[in-house]
Design an enzyme around this catalytic site. Structure first.
Site, short mmCIF file in Angstrom:
data_model
loop_
_atom_site.label_atom_id
_atom_site.label_comp_id
_atom_site.label_asym_id
_atom_site.label_seq_id
_atom_site.Cartn_x
_atom_site.Cartn_y
_atom_site.Cartn_z
N CYS A 1 -7.57 -0.70 3.58
CA CYS A 1 -6.14 -1.02 3.50
C CYS A 1 -5.30 0.07 4.15
CB CYS A 1 -5.71 -1.26 2.05
SG CYS A 1 -6.05 0.13 0.95
N HIS B 1 -4.12 1.86 -3.32
CA HIS B 1 -4.03 0.75 -2.36
C HIS B 1 -2.80 0.94 -1.49
CE1 HIS B 1 -4.51 -3.23 -0.73
NE2 HIS B 1 -3.33 -3.60 -1.18
#
Length: 999
Positions: free
Chosen positions: A450, A822
């Protein structure tokens, strides 16, 4: 006789004497008696039954009542009137269950009489209210027994459905723990109620059954801390026709009124039904619901249900009566939970005890269960390999059990995979995700990538950069940009919902980044831009020198084959000390020479990175003793903004906020002196600038970055003229503004004393428009032409022009460290829009300059934002993410991208004009176009093949039902409200604000 019977109730005779006297009194009823005596005896016997304080009184009264009633049927018919029946049904009696038994016996006696049907009608009319008013499980059992025998009393027509739903509601509130009955009596009572419902369903319409199922689902999906539905509802499952599974699940999983929290609660309670004695078909309903949810991609529910119940389901294997259905549910839950070993590891500690129990139990069922468990464990250890410390004891424990082949293991995993469920259950639902309604293509997470996906999507939305990348002439030396071209081409033209950027990852991942691990997106961005520049610069040199390119050398110098380079190499090479013994004005004048970033050592045209993100600044050191000034020019591709801790004078090297900055120091500054971009502060004590309200304004951080810094004490500057350490002042001035400004908020702190990393969660207010002061030297004739948006002010050493930038991208980090969490990004197209502005408006501005009209809240770019979260792309807005830290404490803006607003109106578009990169950009090069076209054709073939395969097994879809959560019944109001909002979630919308997958 009636007076004797009445007085006998309070007598002190021994129980044996009383029993004999009761027998004689009962037998007396068969002899001729006066009508008043009969009525009095019946009335007294009723009191013994309904108000008796002991079982002896209740049974004795019932014995006398039935004996006298049977012997005097004509008189009894006149006694048992409608009013008397209503008294027994409606009045609050001490022994309501015995009262219903009395009614039951009375109806036996009156069967065939003229009043029988009218009495049945009264029971039919009062049935629904009686059930609601008498929730005692034994009373309901007696009432249902009455109806099972005298079916004329069952409500008919439209009232049948209401009666069934009422029984379901009362059953849901019944519990053996809250009643005085022992468990066996409770189970028997529930089974009688279930038998009555089964009889009604067998003779009722489909709509009546569906209304009952709706009520069951409504009850088990309610979220109420004060109410937990009884597992006795599990007794009904075996009576529900299996033909309803497809219709029910299809409508429930597709019902927009059923929130994720309600669906989760319902599934958890259905799994609890497995514990009900002699439960049947519960496993089929549970597995069918799990599969149905998978077909509509509601993965959040599946994850929550599996993680919360898998250990309890595994524990059920020790009970022979529920072992088989529990194993079926367990197999599906664990084999479908393939993205993580969490669920499997929850039961690992329980495996030895269950295996030992099954081995000791000498039964066919136990051995069959043990064989299935062994096969399941082998499949799970194959799926979630890499934990030998956990799996070695299990392998030793089941070494004598048959091990499935690799082919069988893969088959079992493929059959249960969430994304590849059979469609017989819910009809045709494609396993291919439709493309986002935004028309944007997502990027598949390739294993904690990510950090790369968020940066790539933000760069892709930088329109001029994307166009230049796609227009770049192919060159074998520029391997990185060729893969970036491929990625951008697929993002623009692919018909898939998400593209897997594997080819780019192979050449773009820094050598020191570990595969499958989370990394710093800012570090990746710096490396990416650095390598793009270096490769293009190397190609320019080779073309100029006329050297032939050595393919083998290129391979060996690619990122996969070299040791980790210094990512600041090119920036250090770009630094140039400018006349350290002359005043700053002369140093600034040297800036007119063709020096720009890395290009300062050559005469090549600027590279793609330089044209897009390259800027210049001058760093000046002024000795406060002799006023000697030393300056140097540096190039930069981003501005790292540290968080202030009070004053720069108190900065030491004990703690760094945000680590290294993008702009490198030179030998002019002592190695031991403080770096202007490193600020000492504890993560928990960061202060906000004066005037902020609980947060920091980005403009204040820019001001803090550019304000002069005193070098004194242990941080003194070595003056070449004085030839000694002296107090000095360091000043940074931007002399050339980049087309796209990258701002990095230095949130990650490393404390040398504690040897630990931490993250600063200070909220930063980042405006829609940003002012960047750019200094230029020269006379009045050299003053730049400014647009009404960019005000110019005169200073001692030249002119300061406030360059205006519009926010076009934000990369957000969710988590507590740079090594975990994330990344996701918000971005919009960066083409300025046509709009009028009032030049007289008051604006916020940096000190020493006048701000542009409209201030920070004025938006010069099209207000159409997108959220890029790996493969998930949706519409968003500035308001939804500008205060993201307030709503989600761990989510903070990390990297910001601003686009310089040009004064030329020809570069702007209309406010509402649609921006489609595939149309806006130049036509793709032939080889890129062919790659995308072939993949799109392959994708269409995959969809067509799936549709053809599934069409043959496709069943006729049932007519959609009304909401399965909001039960529509005028007699039943005030149910508990529904659950939570989206994400979701999530999957089904994966409450994107509740639970969210973090890779």
């Amino acid at each position: 006789m009636d007076k004797i019977f009445c007085g006998f109730r309070t007598s002190k005779h021994p129980e044996a004497v009383k029993r004999e006297l009761i027998r004689r009194i009962a037998d007396t009823g068969s002899k001729p008696q006066h009508e008043d005596t009969i009525n009095n005896m019946l009335q007294e016997a009723v009191l013994w039954v309904t108000d008796g304080s002991s079982e002896f009184e209740e049974n004795s009264g019932m014995h006398v009542y039935t004996s006298w009633a049977k012997s005097n049927r004509a008189t009894f018919e006149n006694f048992f009137t409608k009013d008397f029946l209503l008294h027994l049904l409606c009045d609050r009696l001490q022994n309501s269950s015995k009262a219903i038994t009395l009614v039951h016996d009375s109806m036996h006696i009156l069967q065939g009489t003229s009043s029988f049907l009218s009495l049945c009608h009264i029971i039919e009319v009062k049935a629904i209210s009686f059930v609601r008013e008498h929730p005692n499980i034994l009373t309901l059992k007696a009432f249902c027994q009455l109806m099972l025998e005298f079916r004329e009393c069952i409500p008919k027509g439209a009232f049948t459905s209401t009666f069934c739903t009422t029984l379901v509601q009362v059953m849901s509130a019944a519990s053996s723990e809250n009643s005085q009955e022992n468990p066996d009596q409770f189970v028997l009572a529930v089974s009688v109620i279930a038998q009555l419902l089964n009889h009604i369903w067998q003779n009722a319409s489909t709509e009546t059954i569906l209304q009952s199922l709706k009520m069951i689902f409504r009850v088990i999906s309610v979220i109420d801390e004060d109410f937990e539905p009884s597992i006795s509802l599990g007794a009904l499952v075996k009576y529900i026709p299996l033909k309803f599974i497809t219709t029910v699940i299809k409508n429930v999983v597709a019902d927009g009124g059923v929130q994720d929290t309600n669906m989760t609660a319902a599934l958890i309670r259905m799994i609890d039904w497995l514990r009900w004695p002699s439960s049947q078909n519960v496993d089929q309903w549970v597995v069918a619901f799990l599969r149905g949810l998978a077909t509509v991609h509601k993965y959040t529910i599946l994850v929550n249900v599996t993680e919360s119940k898998v250990d309890q389901v595994f524990d059920m294997l020790q009970y022979p009566g529920i072992r088989d259905p529990a194993m079926k549910v367990l197999e599906h839950m664990l084999l479908s939970f393939q993205h993580s070993p969490v669920a499997f590891h929850q039961i690992v500690d329980q495996v030895p005890s269950i295996v030992k129990l099954l081995r000791c139990e000498n039964s066919y069922g136990a051995q069959e269960c043990l064989a299935k468990l062994g096969e399941l464990l082998h499949c799970l250890m194959f799926l979630h390999a890499g934990f030998p410390d956990l799996y070695d004891p299990i392998l030793e424990l089941i070494k004598d059990l048959a091990k499935p082949s690799a082919g069988l293991i893969k088959l079992r995993l493929a059959e249960n995979k969430w994304t590849a469920q059979k469609t017989e259950i819910t009809g045709y639902v494609s396993k291919f995700q439709p493309k986002s309604e935004t028309g944007k293509t997502g990027l598949i997470n390739l294993g904690n990538t990510c950090y790369m996906n968020s940066i790539l999507q933000a760069l892709y939305m930088c329109d001029s950069f994307r166009r230049d990348v796609l227009d770049f002439a192919p060159n074998a030396q520029c391997r990185l940009i060729l893969k970036l071209q491929q990625t951008f081409a697929f993002l623009s033209h692919s018909q898939r919902a998400a593209y897997a950027p594997g080819p780019l990852l192979k050449v773009a991942r820094p050598p020191w980044f570990s595969s499958g691990h989370q990394h710093d997106c800012s570090e990746f961005l710096r490396y990416l831009l650095d390598q793009l520049h270096e490769q293009e610069l190397a190609a320019m040199k080779r073309r100029q020198e006329g050297d032939d390119f050595n393919q083998e050398q290129m391979e060996m110098s690619s990122p996969e084959h070299v040791s980790p380079p210094n990512i600041y190499k090119s920036r250090l090479r770009s630094a140039q000390i400018v006349n350290t013994d002359v005043p700053t004005k002369e140093a600034v004048s040297a800036e007119k020479t063709p020096i720009l970033g890395i290009r300062c050592l050559n005469t090549f045209d600027p590279t793609l990175v330089e044209r897009t993100f390259g800027g210049k600044m001058i760093t000046t050191f002024k000795c406060l003793k002799c006023n000697n000034e030393s300056s140097r020019i540096e190039s930069f591709t981003d501005i790292p903004l540290a968080f202030p801790d009070g004053s720069k004078e108190n900065i030491t090297s004990s703690s760094l906020i945000g680590g290294k900055s993008m702009v490198q120091t030179s030998d002019v500054v002592d190695q031991d002196s403080a770096d202007g971009h490193n600020v000492e502060a504890d993560a928990g004590t960061t202060k906000s600038p004066e005037g902020s309200d609980g947060g920091i304004r980005l403009n204040d951080l820019v001001q803090y970055y550019l304000e002069p810094e005193k070098l004194e004490g242990d941080n003194q500057y070595k003056c070449d003229k004085c030839n000694s350490l002296q107090d000095a002042e360091r000043c940074l001035k931007i002399t050339q503004a980049p087309n796209y400004l990258i701002v990095t908020l230095l949130r990650f702190s490393y404390n040398i004393k504690t040897q630990s990393r931490s993250k600063l969660f200070t909220e930063v207010s980042y405006p829609k428009s940003l002012q960047l002061p750019v200094h230029c030297c020269g006379t009045d004739s050299d003053m730049p032409l400014a647009s009404p948006r960019c005000k110019v002010s005169k200073s001692d050493d030249g002119y300061c022009q406030n360059m205006l930038y519009g926010l076009c991208g934000v990369v957000v980090h969710s988590g507590t460290s740079s090594e975990c969490g994330h990344y996701y990004s918000y971005a919009r197209h960066s083409l300025p829009v046509q709009q009028k502005h009032n030049c007289d408006m008051e604006t916020d501005s940096l000190p020493g300059s006048q701000g542009p009209p409209g201030g920070e809240d004025t938006d010069y770019l099209q207000d159409k934002w997108y959220l890029f979260n790996d493969s998930h792309v949706i519409y968003s807005s500035y308001s939804s993410f500008s205060n993201v830290t307030k709503r989600f404490g761990r989510d903070t803006a990390y990297v910001l991208l601003y686009r310089k607003i040009d004064a030329d109106p020809s570069t702007r578009i209309d406010l509402n004009e649609s921006i489609h990169p595939a149309v806006l950009d130049s036509p793709l090069r032939t080889d890129l176009r062919d790659q995308v076209a072939k993949d799109n054709a392959r994708y269409l073939q995959e969809q067509e093949l799936e549709a053809r395969t599934l069409a043959a097994r496709r069943t006729v879809n049932a007519k959609p039902l009304s909401s399965w959560y909001k039960y529509e019944d005028s007699d039943d109001q005030g149910g508990s409200p529904g659950g939570c909002g989206p994400g979701g979630g999530g999957f089904g919308g994966m409450d994107t604000s509740g639970s969210r997958f973090v890779y």
